[in-house]
Design an enzyme around this catalytic site. Structure first.
Site, PDB file in Angstrom:
ATOM      1  N   LYS A   1       0.845  -1.205   0.000  1.00  0.00           N
ATOM      2  CA  LYS A   1       0.000   0.000   0.000  1.00  0.00           C
ATOM      3  C   LYS A   1       0.877   1.250   0.000  1.00  0.00           C
ATOM      4  CE  LYS A   1      -3.778  -2.545   2.120  1.00  0.00           C
ATOM      5  NZ  LYS A   1      -4.561  -2.919   3.299  1.00  0.00           N
TER       6      LYS A   1
ATOM      7  N   GLN B   1      -4.712  -1.402   9.542  1.00  0.00           N
ATOM      8  CA  GLN B   1      -4.619  -2.735   8.943  1.00  0.00           C
ATOM      9  C   GLN B   1      -5.181  -3.792   9.897  1.00  0.00           C
ATOM     10  OE1 GLN B   1      -3.600  -3.384   5.787  1.00  0.00           O
ATOM     11  NE2 GLN B   1      -3.973  -5.569   6.041  1.00  0.00           N
TER      12      GLN B   1
ATOM     13  N   ASP C   1     -11.137   2.796   3.925  1.00  0.00           N
ATOM     14  CA  ASP C   1     -11.440   1.363   3.901  1.00  0.00           C
ATOM     15  C   ASP C   1     -12.948   1.110   3.878  1.00  0.00           C
ATOM     16  OD1 ASP C   1      -9.509  -0.649   3.785  1.00  0.00           O
ATOM     17  OD2 ASP C   1      -8.792  -0.221   5.812  1.00  0.00           O
TER      18      ASP C   1
END
Ligand code: GUN
Length: 303
Positions: A49, A93, A116
């Site tokens: 990422k 994460q 997200d």
């Protein structure tokens, strides 16, 4: 024989298109990525990422926190990033260590920076069809389906897996596009029979090579979301057969990656199929970049 849905090529196309748009906008989208602990798979994803940010000229800010970090410390970092004008997207994460309350931590992220799409406000917006950050893997799956002109209206879609990251949101997106959607999971009875009714089958179970041709109607579109690490040779031989090229890979590297779909079995019956790797995976990151850029544009509009 199935045609392969090339996620790598589509991700490249999306990223290339975005590169010129980012340059033209004069914006510098900023993404903060928080990794707690040392889960090796998560560390690889986070690095990917951050590299994607660099390639697009985004501002990338990485935070590696020890596995025993307190909720207060993590909360303080999230709240600081919420107020940082250089940051347009915040990603925590997952998974995070068990002593941290995942729902509570995700809820602290400002919904307008929740690239997200895991904050309850964005989950709710997705559910009612309002504009929101769509979770990256489901958004990538839909992009792939559209790229290959798969008709969804009135079709039967079956999703195997009910996670908040993939199964539930992708089911909502398919429903929004007028598919008739069934969500299956570990307690579903007659799973293969249900799956065989699908025109579009999404496998997001997290079990290596679980879906074989007995789950798939002739001509169905099959999307494999699984990324499973197999590091036991005996297991690998049972799954892939002793003649599989995957056996050489496991001997060489100590592990091999495979999807939830038994590729060699399903490619005989599906019309379209995603490979692993090179299918859904690259699109997840491309969509994270897209969500971050969208966020930066929105902040620029209101400032
Ligand atoms: N863990 C597995 N997939 C994801 C994802 O898309 N986002 C985050 N934050 N964590 C994940």
């Amino acid at each position: 024989m199935a045609v392969l849905m090339d996620g790598k090529a589509l991700a490249r196309k999306i990223t290339d298109g975005m590169r010129s748009e980012v340059e033209a906008s004069g914006l510098r989208p900023g993404l903060a990525v928080i990794l707690v602990g040392e889960n090796p798979a998560s560390a690889v994803y986070v690095k990917m990422k951050e590299r994607a940010c660099e390639k697009l000229g985004f501002f990338s800010s990485g935070f590696r926190l020890p596995a025993d970090v307190s909720e207060d410390e993590l909360a303080t970092l999230i709240l600081r990033l919420n107020n940082d004008p250089d940051i347009h997207g915040i990603l925590l994460q997952l998974p995070i260590p068990g002593h941290l309350n995942e729902k509570k931590m995700l809820s602290l992220i400002l919904p307008d920076k929740d690239v997200d799409g895991f904050h309850p406000v964005n989950v709710g917006r997705l559910m009612v069809g309002d504009q929101c950050f769509v979770p990256c893997t489901p958004r990538g799956i839909m992009a792939l389906i559209d790229e290959y002109d798969v008709e969804l209206k009135g079709k039967r879609a079956v999703v195997i897996g009910r996670s908040n990251i993939v199964g539930k949101p992708v089911a909502m997106l398919l429903l929004e596009r007028h598919a008739t959607v069934t969500i299956c999971h570990s307690r579903t009875k007659n799973l293969a029979d249900l799956c065989r009714e699908a025109d579009v089958l999404i496998a997001a179970v997290g079990r290596p090579y679980f879906v074989d041709e007995t789950f798939v109607k002739l001509g169905a579109v099959v999307v494999d979301v699984g990324v499973n690490r197999v590091d036991n040779e005996e297991t690998a031989e049972k799954l892939f057969g002793s003649a599989s090229p995957k056996m050489a890979k496991i001997r060489e590297k100590g592990y091999v990656l495979c999807g939830d779909v038994n590729f060699e079995s399903v490619e005989k019956v599906a019309s379209l199929l995603t490979p692993v790797p090179g299918g859904v995976g690259p699109l997840t990151i491309a969509m994270l970049m897209k969500n971050t850029f969208d966020s930066a544009k929105r902040f620029a509009e209101i400032s």
